[in-house]
Design an enzyme around this catalytic site. Structure first.
Site, PDB file in Angstrom:
ATOM      1  NE  ARG A  35      37.609 123.475  62.687  1.00  0.00           N
ATOM      2  CZ  ARG A  35      37.408 124.449  63.551  1.00  0.00           C
ATOM      3  NH1 ARG A  35      37.427 124.194  64.838  1.00  0.00           N
ATOM      4  NH2 ARG A  35      37.216 125.680  63.140  1.00  0.00           N
ATOM      5  CE  LYS A 220      31.591 145.669  65.961  1.00  0.00           C
ATOM      6  NZ  LYS A 220      32.209 145.504  67.271  1.00  0.00           N
ATOM      7  N   GLY A 376      34.541 132.356  58.875  1.00  0.00           N
ATOM      8  CA  GLY A 376      33.511 131.559  59.536  1.00  0.00           C
ATOM      9  C   GLY A 376      32.101 131.739  59.007  1.00  0.00           C
ATOM     10  N   GLY A 399      39.822 132.533  61.198  1.00  0.00           N
ATOM     11  CA  GLY A 399      40.859 133.534  61.470  1.00  0.00           C
ATOM     12  C   GLY A 399      42.068 133.355  60.571  1.00  0.00           C
TER      13      GLY A 399
HETATM   14  P1  AMP Z   1      31.722 138.712  60.404  1.00  0.00           P
HETATM   15  O1  AMP Z   1      31.969 137.701  61.475  1.00  0.00           O
HETATM   16  O2  AMP Z   1      32.428 140.003  60.602  1.00  0.00           O
HETATM   17  O3  AMP Z   1      31.862 138.149  59.022  1.00  0.00           O
HETATM   18  O4  AMP Z   1      30.212 139.133  60.570  1.00  0.00           O
HETATM   19  C1  AMP Z   1      29.173 138.254  60.347  1.00  0.00           C
HETATM   20  C2  AMP Z   1      27.945 138.822  60.943  1.00  0.00           C
HETATM   21  O5  AMP Z   1      27.603 140.027  60.281  1.00  0.00           O
HETATM   22  C3  AMP Z   1      26.768 137.909  60.819  1.00  0.00           C
HETATM   23  O6  AMP Z   1      26.404 137.458  62.094  1.00  0.00           O
HETATM   24  C4  AMP Z   1      25.704 138.790  60.206  1.00  0.00           C
HETATM   25  O7  AMP Z   1      24.442 138.661  60.818  1.00  0.00           O
HETATM   26  C5  AMP Z   1      26.229 140.191  60.435  1.00  0.00           C
HETATM   27  N1  AMP Z   1      25.632 141.144  59.494  1.00  0.00           N
HETATM   28  C6  AMP Z   1      25.534 141.022  58.163  1.00  0.00           C
HETATM   29  N2  AMP Z   1      24.827 142.054  57.655  1.00  0.00           N
HETATM   30  C7  AMP Z   1      24.464 142.833  58.683  1.00  0.00           C
HETATM   31  C8  AMP Z   1      23.705 144.021  58.812  1.00  0.00           C
HETATM   32  N3  AMP Z   1      23.195 144.610  57.734  1.00  0.00           N
HETATM   33  N4  AMP Z   1      23.528 144.557  60.038  1.00  0.00           N
HETATM   34  C9  AMP Z   1      24.046 143.942  61.114  1.00  0.00           C
HETATM   35  N5  AMP Z   1      24.773 142.810  61.076  1.00  0.00           N
HETATM   36  C10 AMP Z   1      24.980 142.253  59.875  1.00  0.00           C
END
Ligand code: AMP
Length: 419
Positions: A35, A220, A376, A399
């Site tokens: 950064r 999610k 991220g 974010g």
């Molecule tokens: P996000 O911060 O919402 O982009 O989520 C990223 C996280 O989603 C990472 O830590 C991944 O390990 C998790 N992730 C990706 N695929 C899966 C899955 N099939 N089941 C559970 N977690 C997952």
């Protein structure tokens, strides 16, 4: 279009600049200077224009919130906790000022508060640099009370005639040093980092080169639904992967075993699928999987050659047929936005899908597509696979880039002058 440092005369002017020097620190030592380096071209450019002075400000973690969490953890683990040492090692900006000074090969003075520095700014030598203490040591920085925020913003405004915002990573925050300060400074412009972020991200929500593919993964649906809805407006194809894909598969009536699911988002998922169908946007969900019985790094990978997942398994990554589908779509794209991994890439056994996506996006970029990686975890993924330099743009804001892609107006950008 926003004005940048190139659009104004900086010579002899006092500059107050918001940077995102929120770098990881350990015991007062900078752990990763990405950064800092990202804003160096703007800082160097400003100095080359011979300003009267340059005052830099940034947050560095959130001292009150982070230290409380660290203290609670130490108490839980039965370990001693020295609050002053913790804050000194993690949140004080002085080591960052010293680090910057080394990189610039010039002195960078330091002020241990954001208040009361007018005399110090005035007494800087011609072209002198002053770095202020972590803005978040002052409750006014993040206060929800506008009048209270203005107290700090007005004070900061006395240190500069021109406000430069290069802190894209905090542009989604309406704080004293990121946005409110602009009310009290006559000239407000972007730095090069901010300009680059906007240049790459904006077309993706307005008018991207077509066909455009959005790859949205991660854990999610709830945290990605707004970005899915926003990108649906311009996308030709929407690849939905990662943990969130199983809520969509369940919404389509498939069995998903023990996979991650948000049952209260099934209706939302159905609505999005219907909206995509109405707009002729292709939705690509996994058609095969790499599963496991437990969520752990050493879990045995079990391939599932089809959409439905048996009761004892959870989806951890996409399978080879899905990757083949990705290949066809990604390589035919003229623009690509990627936010979120398509599998649990932190576990090597389940990283293949995400690694393949990274390679495919790199290949498409080489063939002339514009690619933007934001958020991220997908940034962490392209770094893990050493492919960051192969993308057109890797966003520096998690974010902030997510909110930008959601189509929101970011406060730290909205306050800048237009040309
Ligand atoms: P996000 O911060 O919402 O982009 O989520 C990223 C996280 O989603 C990472 O830590 C991944 O390990 C998790 N992730 C990706 N695929 C899966 C899955 N099939 N089941 C559970 N977690 C997952």
């Amino acid at each position: 279009m926003i004005k940048t440092v190139k659009d104004v005369d900086l010579k002899g002017k006092r500059i107050i600049m918001r940077v995102d020097f929120n770098v990881p620190m350990k015991d007062g030592v900078v752990q990763d200077d990405t950064r800092i380096m990202a804003s160096l071209p703007t800082i160097q450019y400003i100095l080359d224009q011979k300003p009267r002075s340059l005052v830099l400000m940034s947050h560095l973690g959130d001292p009150s919130k982070d230290s409380k969490k660290a203290q609670e953890k130490a108490e839980k683990d039965g370990k001693p906790f020295d609050m002053d040492a913790y804050i000194a090692g993690k949140h004080r900006m002085k080591p960052v000022a010293e680090y910057l000074s080394k990189k610039l090969g010039k002195p960078v003075e330091f002020a241990d508060s954001c208040f009361g520095q007018k005399a110090k700014v005035d007494s800087l030598p011609e072209g002198g640099i002053l770095m202020l203490e972590n803005t978040r040591f002052h409750k006014e920085e993040t206060s929800k009370d506008e009048a209270q925020q203005e107290v700090l913003a007005k004070e900061l405004a006395t240190y500069g005639d021109i406000f430069v915002n290069d802190a894209f990573g905090t542009a989604h925050r309406a704080h004293a040093s990121t946005a409110t300060i602009a009310k009290f400074v006559p000239v407000k412009v972007a730095g090069f980092l901010m300009e680059k972020e906007v240049t790459y991200l904006e077309p993706m929500v307005t008018n991207p080169p077509k066909p455009m593919t959005a790859i949205i993964g991660g854990a999610k649906v709830s945290s990605k639904i707004a970005v899915l809805e926003s990108l649906l407006k311009n996308a030709s194809s929407l690849i939905i992967g990662g943990g969130m894909a199983y809520t969509f598969l369940k919404a389509q009536g498939h069995t998903i075993g023990k996979s991650l699911v948000e049952d209260d988002f099934i209706t939302t998922a159905k609505n999005l699928l219907a909206a995509a169908a109405a707009k002729n946007v292709k939705i690509i969900l996994p058609v095969d999987h790499l599963c496991a019985e437990t969520f752990s790094a050493d879990a045995k990978p079990v391939p599932v050659d089809g959409l439905d997942i048996p009761d004892n398994l959870m989806g951890m990554d996409v399978g080879p047929k899905t990757i083949a589908l990705y290949k066809e779509i990604i390589l035919a794209s003229k623009s690509i936005v990627w936010n979120g991994p398509v599998g649990v890439f932190e576990f090597d056994a389940f990283a293949k899908g995400t690694e393949e996506v990274a390679h495919l996006v790199a290949e498409a970029t080489e063939k002339g597509a514009v690619s933007v990686v934001g958020g991220g975890d997908s940034v962490a993924a392209v770094n893990k696979f050493n492919l960051a330099s192969k993308m057109s743009h890797v966003s520096t804001g998690g974010g902030a880039s997510l909110e930008f892609l959601e189509g929101k107006t970011l406060p730290g950008i909205a306050v800048l002058d237009q040309k």
